[in-house]
Design an enzyme around this catalytic site. Structure first.
Site, PDB file in Angstrom:
ATOM      1  N   HIS A   1       0.840  -1.192   0.000  1.00 61.45           N
ATOM      2  CA  HIS A   1       0.000   0.000   0.000  1.00 61.45           C
ATOM      3  C   HIS A   1       0.880   1.248   0.000  1.00 61.45           C
ATOM      4  O   HIS A   1       1.813   1.356   0.777  1.00 61.45           O
ATOM      5  CB  HIS A   1      -0.908  -0.030   1.231  1.00 61.45           C
ATOM      6  CG  HIS A   1      -2.035   0.930   1.162  1.00 61.45           C
ATOM      7  ND1 HIS A   1      -2.748   1.275   2.277  1.00 61.45           N
ATOM      8  CD2 HIS A   1      -2.609   1.607   0.140  1.00 61.45           C
ATOM      9  CE1 HIS A   1      -3.703   2.134   1.945  1.00 61.45           C
ATOM     10  NE2 HIS A   1      -3.635   2.346   0.644  1.00 61.45           N
TER      11      HIS A   1
ATOM     12  N   ASP B   1       7.174   6.376 -21.277  1.00 59.71           N
ATOM     13  CA  ASP B   1       7.526   6.247 -22.686  1.00 59.71           C
ATOM     14  C   ASP B   1       9.026   5.979 -22.793  1.00 59.71           C
ATOM     15  O   ASP B   1       9.743   5.969 -21.797  1.00 59.71           O
ATOM     16  CB  ASP B   1       7.093   7.485 -23.473  1.00 59.71           C
ATOM     17  CG  ASP B   1       7.676   8.788 -22.942  1.00 59.71           C
ATOM     18  OD1 ASP B   1       8.847   8.799 -22.495  1.00 59.71           O
ATOM     19  OD2 ASP B   1       6.965   9.809 -22.987  1.00 59.71           O
TER      20      ASP B   1
ATOM     21  N   HIS C   1       5.777  18.278 -15.739  1.00 62.39           N
ATOM     22  CA  HIS C   1       6.571  17.119 -16.149  1.00 62.39           C
ATOM     23  C   HIS C   1       7.859  16.982 -15.326  1.00 62.39           C
ATOM     24  O   HIS C   1       8.241  15.861 -14.957  1.00 62.39           O
ATOM     25  CB  HIS C   1       6.897  17.210 -17.636  1.00 62.39           C
ATOM     26  CG  HIS C   1       7.571  16.005 -18.188  1.00 62.39           C
ATOM     27  ND1 HIS C   1       6.993  14.753 -18.170  1.00 62.39           N
ATOM     28  CD2 HIS C   1       8.773  15.839 -18.786  1.00 62.39           C
ATOM     29  CE1 HIS C   1       7.811  13.876 -18.725  1.00 62.39           C
ATOM     30  NE2 HIS C   1       8.903  14.519 -19.110  1.00 62.39           N
TER      31      HIS C   1
ATOM     32  N   ASN D   1       3.381   9.107 -19.670  1.00 61.24           N
ATOM     33  CA  ASN D   1       4.005   8.606 -18.450  1.00 61.24           C
ATOM     34  C   ASN D   1       3.002   8.709 -17.310  1.00 61.24           C
ATOM     35  O   ASN D   1       2.246   9.672 -17.230  1.00 61.24           O
ATOM     36  CB  ASN D   1       5.229   9.458 -18.086  1.00 61.24           C
ATOM     37  CG  ASN D   1       6.182   9.638 -19.240  1.00 61.24           C
ATOM     38  OD1 ASN D   1       6.771   8.682 -19.711  1.00 61.24           O
ATOM     39  ND2 ASN D   1       6.323  10.869 -19.718  1.00 61.24           N
TER      40      ASN D   1
END
Length: 133
Positions: free
Chosen positions: A20, A28, A100, A124
């Site tokens: 958990h 990619d 990103h 991604n």
């Protein structure tokens, strides 16, 4: 020999060990893998295997509670963005959108980064594991 599900031994082992709140990144072929994080390199050539191929297998093998994607995907890869949001809504999974660069930084905390042959930008995701009960 395993008959169904994930046949890649490294990926199968990582999925079986997820606890958990552990995270797994699927990326990619251009996503950098941070030093110290296990790399599971499935890329054969551009597009093979696709992000969708790998994501589909991982989704069948593990339960997730959160998915983190790059906010840039909304404009730079709207098809991916819509698929992830649709999947998350259907499975009651929280979505986080971060720049990103932040996604790349967060991937350093993943138990592994799975490199696909995907060659579309911002394809991604960081998946946070949930309990299955």
């Amino acid at each position: 020999m395993k008959k169904i599900g994930c046949l890649n031994s490294e990926l199968s082992y990582v999925l079986a060990k997820l606890g958990h709140f552990d995270t797994l990144t699927i990326g990619d072929c251009g996503l950098p893998v941070p030093k110290g994080v296990q790399r599971i390199d499935l890329a054969v050539t551009y597009g093979v295997p696709s992000f969708d191929d790998v994501f589909s297998v991982v989704d069948k093998e593990a339960k997730f509670q959160k998915a983190t994607i790059a906010v840039e995907a909304k404009t730079q890869n709207p098809e991916f963005y819509a698929k992830i949001h649709s999947w998350a809504k259907a499975n009651h999974i929280e979505i986080a959108e971060v720049p990103h660069d932040e996604l790349k930084a967060q991937s350093a905390k993943s138990v592994a980064v799975v490199r696909t042959g995907e060659c579309h930008p911002y394809c991604n995701v960081i998946l946070e594991s949930n309990v299955s009960f």
